[in-house]
Design a protein around this motif. Structure first.
Motif, PDB file in Angstrom:
ATOM      1  N   THR A 162      34.435 -31.331 -25.646  1.00 30.97           N
ATOM      2  CA  THR A 162      35.668 -32.119 -25.531  1.00 30.97           C
ATOM      3  C   THR A 162      36.418 -32.221 -26.858  1.00 30.97           C
ATOM      4  O   THR A 162      37.428 -32.914 -26.939  1.00 30.97           O
ATOM      5  CB  THR A 162      35.326 -33.549 -25.063  1.00 30.97           C
ATOM      6  N   SER A 163      35.923 -31.553 -27.890  1.00 30.24           N
ATOM      7  CA  SER A 163      36.550 -31.694 -29.205  1.00 30.24           C
ATOM      8  C   SER A 163      38.000 -31.223 -29.194  1.00 30.24           C
ATOM      9  O   SER A 163      38.341 -30.192 -28.604  1.00 30.24           O
ATOM     10  CB  SER A 163      35.769 -30.875 -30.238  1.00 30.24           C
ATOM     11  N   MET A 164      38.847 -31.975 -29.880  1.00 29.52           N
ATOM     12  CA  MET A 164      40.250 -31.550 -30.024  1.00 29.52           C
ATOM     13  C   MET A 164      40.345 -30.218 -30.755  1.00 29.52           C
ATOM     14  O   MET A 164      41.325 -29.494 -30.604  1.00 29.52           O
ATOM     15  CB  MET A 164      41.042 -32.612 -30.790  1.00 29.52           C
ATOM     16  N   LEU A 165      39.295 -29.894 -31.536  1.00 26.44           N
ATOM     17  CA  LEU A 165      39.313 -28.626 -32.262  1.00 26.44           C
ATOM     18  C   LEU A 165      39.400 -27.438 -31.310  1.00 26.44           C
ATOM     19  O   LEU A 165      39.882 -26.370 -31.682  1.00 26.44           O
ATOM     20  CB  LEU A 165      38.035 -28.480 -33.101  1.00 26.44           C
ATOM     21  N   LEU A 166      38.874 -27.626 -30.080  1.00 30.40           N
ATOM     22  CA  LEU A 166      38.801 -26.509 -29.135  1.00 30.40           C
ATOM     23  C   LEU A 166      40.022 -26.424 -28.227  1.00 30.40           C
ATOM     24  O   LEU A 166      40.136 -25.522 -27.426  1.00 30.40           O
ATOM     25  CB  LEU A 166      37.543 -26.647 -28.264  1.00 30.40           C
ATOM     26  N   ARG A 167      40.915 -27.390 -28.329  1.00 29.48           N
ATOM     27  CA  ARG A 167      42.063 -27.415 -27.421  1.00 29.48           C
ATOM     28  C   ARG A 167      43.142 -26.469 -27.941  1.00 29.48           C
ATOM     29  O   ARG A 167      43.618 -26.641 -29.069  1.00 29.48           O
ATOM     30  CB  ARG A 167      42.609 -28.844 -27.359  1.00 29.48           C
ATOM     31  N   PRO A 168      43.510 -25.465 -27.146  1.00 25.88           N
ATOM     32  CA  PRO A 168      44.552 -24.563 -27.645  1.00 25.88           C
ATOM     33  C   PRO A 168      45.898 -25.289 -27.707  1.00 25.88           C
ATOM     34  O   PRO A 168      46.145 -26.200 -26.912  1.00 25.88           O
ATOM     35  CB  PRO A 168      44.618 -23.453 -26.591  1.00 25.88           C
ATOM     36  N   ARG A 169      46.676 -24.916 -28.665  1.00 26.67           N
ATOM     37  CA  ARG A 169      48.024 -25.460 -28.751  1.00 26.67           C
ATOM     38  C   ARG A 169      49.014 -24.304 -28.559  1.00 26.67           C
ATOM     39  O   ARG A 169      48.940 -23.321 -29.286  1.00 26.67           O
ATOM     40  CB  ARG A 169      48.270 -26.119 -30.109  1.00 26.67           C
TER      41      ARG A 169
END
Ligand SMILES: [Zn+2]
Length: 452
Positions: free
Chosen positions: A407-414
């Motif tokens: 769930t880390s924001m690091l893994l969320r593509p932008r």
């Protein structure tokens, strides 16, 4: 501690003798204790600077009489009755003590904690100031109270005895003579001093708790690799084949040592829960694996093993036949090159000690994650080697499943859309300079990337 510093201390420090591993560890053939004789250690304090206890300006032993264990209402300093402090021999050293005597146990406790502190202060490159310095200047060491337990607390370590199988106190197993236990407890003190504790009540500290236990074990493992008898035994038993998964069956009698069992554990994050000791195991394994890989790369560089053997002796699953074949190749490489293997292992040990000291100096205790630890370790490697071991570290931690949580924001593509930049391609910066302000389309949507 570097070999050079160790040699320098030999000329100026004070001599003690301690058992590298508990005396009750037996040889596999039942012919006697695994470490029958205590090994000489030299602490950094000069004989002239030793104080009664033994003690020095950082710590001291007080052999309390009839003392109850400390608790929330009963804390250091201890002011009750105590046996006389242990005296040095005529030459100012303490290596004359009879291993069967109470004085030997008391001196062992001092020498062990002092030696482990010497080793880690060298890796940190400075004095480690106690976390309890606002109240006391010296750590109180209480070696032999009538208690079948041991504890470390704010300003003290106090140790009793192991239990016999029927639950009574076993006076042949004083905890204060257990190098691994003392070193592990001092490891917790080092983390309190250098990393600190989480500040927020909202911080559950799950990975922090695992990191703490792992640090205790790693402090002990690296320190125990300063005993020539332990290093020689480890290499002799494995012929340098230290790959960790399923490694326990290769270390022979040393597998009875708790710290060796911890170092050679095969667990990944999906195998453990939140309990700090369980959770520490994949992290300890990843760090120990890193040392083993650095050791093996050094063996390849020295042409002591082939790169092919190094690659095959990783943690990847192999057949039983492969493992037998790998061991045979290590045995033939090791035979005749024992001293060179040992030198490589000690170099890898010192790299690991330095890597951990730089990492622990760098990390924050607040909302700490193993992924944050991994990044701190990579930064530490860049500082120490210029990043030479980055790929080793990545692979060892990936195998243990240490990665950003899903769930880390690091893994969320932008996307360009989510950044509000999609329209920027239609409105290049004037004169080619940056920072065009995107002009959204009138309906508020943005153009898909790659189209204009
Ligand atoms: Zn612990």
């Amino acid at each position: 501690m570097s070999l050079e510093l160790d040699r320098r201390l030999a000329d100026v420090g004070t001599r003690f003798r301690i058992f590298p591993q508990p005396r009750f560890l037996q040889k596999a053939d039942g012919s006697g204790p695994l470490f029958a004789e205590p090994e000489q250690v030299i602490v950094s304090v000069e004989p002239a600077a030793m104080r009664p206890g033994p003690g020095d300006d950082r710590m001291f032993v007080i052999d309390a009489i009839g003392k109850m264990p400390y608790n929330n209402f009963f804390r250091p300093p201890y002011r009750g009755a105590a046996r006389p402090p242990v005296q040095p021999g005529g030459d100012g050293h303490f290596d004359h003590l009879d291993p069967a005597s109470r004085e030997f146990s008391a001196a062992t406790m001092y020498a062990t904690v002092r030696r482990v502190l010497d080793i880690w202060e060298d890796y940190f490159g400075r004095t480690i100031q106690w976390h309890f310095e606002s109240d006391f200047d010296r750590l109180e060491l209480i070696p032999l109270i009538e208690w079948n337990n041991a504890q470390s607390g704010y300003g003290f370590l106090e140790f009793g005895f192991g239990r016999s199988p029927n639950g009574t106190t076993d006076h042949t197993r004083p905890f204060c003579e257990n190098f691994d236990v003392l070193a592990h407890e001092l490891g917790h003190s080092i983390i309190f001093a250098e990393v600190g504790v989480p500040a927020s009540p909202l911080d559950e500290g799950i990975d922090y708790g695992g990191m703490h236990e792992s640090a205790g074990d790693l402090v002990a493992i690296v320190a125990s690799l300063h005993f020539h008898s332990v290093v020689d035994h480890l290499l002799e038993a494995t012929k340098g084949n230290l790959l960790t998964v399923n490694g326990l069956d290769r270390v022979g009698e040393l597998s009875d040592s708790r710290e060796i069992r911890v170092a050679l554990n095969p667990l990944r994050m999906s195998d453990v829960g939140d309990e700090p000791h369980d959770r520490s195991l994949p992290l300890t394994g990843a760090v120990f694996d890193t040392m083993v890989e650095v050791f093996q790369h050094d063996l390849v560089a020295k042409k002591l093993i082939t790169d092919d053997l190094r690659v095959r002796s990783t943690n990847l699953p192999g057949s039983v036949h492969d493992l037998t074949e790998i061991q045979a190749q290590f045995t033939s490489s090791y035979t005749g090159n024992e001293a060179a293997f040992k030198e490589s292992l000690l170099r890898a040990r010192d790299y690991l000690g330095r890597l951990l000291a730089v990492t622990w100096s760098d990390i924050s205790p607040d909302f700490l994650t193993y992924h944050g630890m991994l990044r701190a370790i990579l930064r530490a490697d860049r500082e120490i080697t210029g990043g030479d071991n980055a790929q080793i570290i990545r692979e060892c931690f990936a195998w243990r499943e240490i990665a950003p949580v899903p769930t880390s924001m690091l893994l969320r593509p932008r996307t360009l859309t989510s950044c509000g930049l999609a329209a920027a391609e239609r409105a290049p910066a004037p004169h080619g300079r940056g920072h065009a302000i995107p002009s959204p389309r009138s309906d508020g949507s943005a153009l898909p990337a790659g189209r204009s």
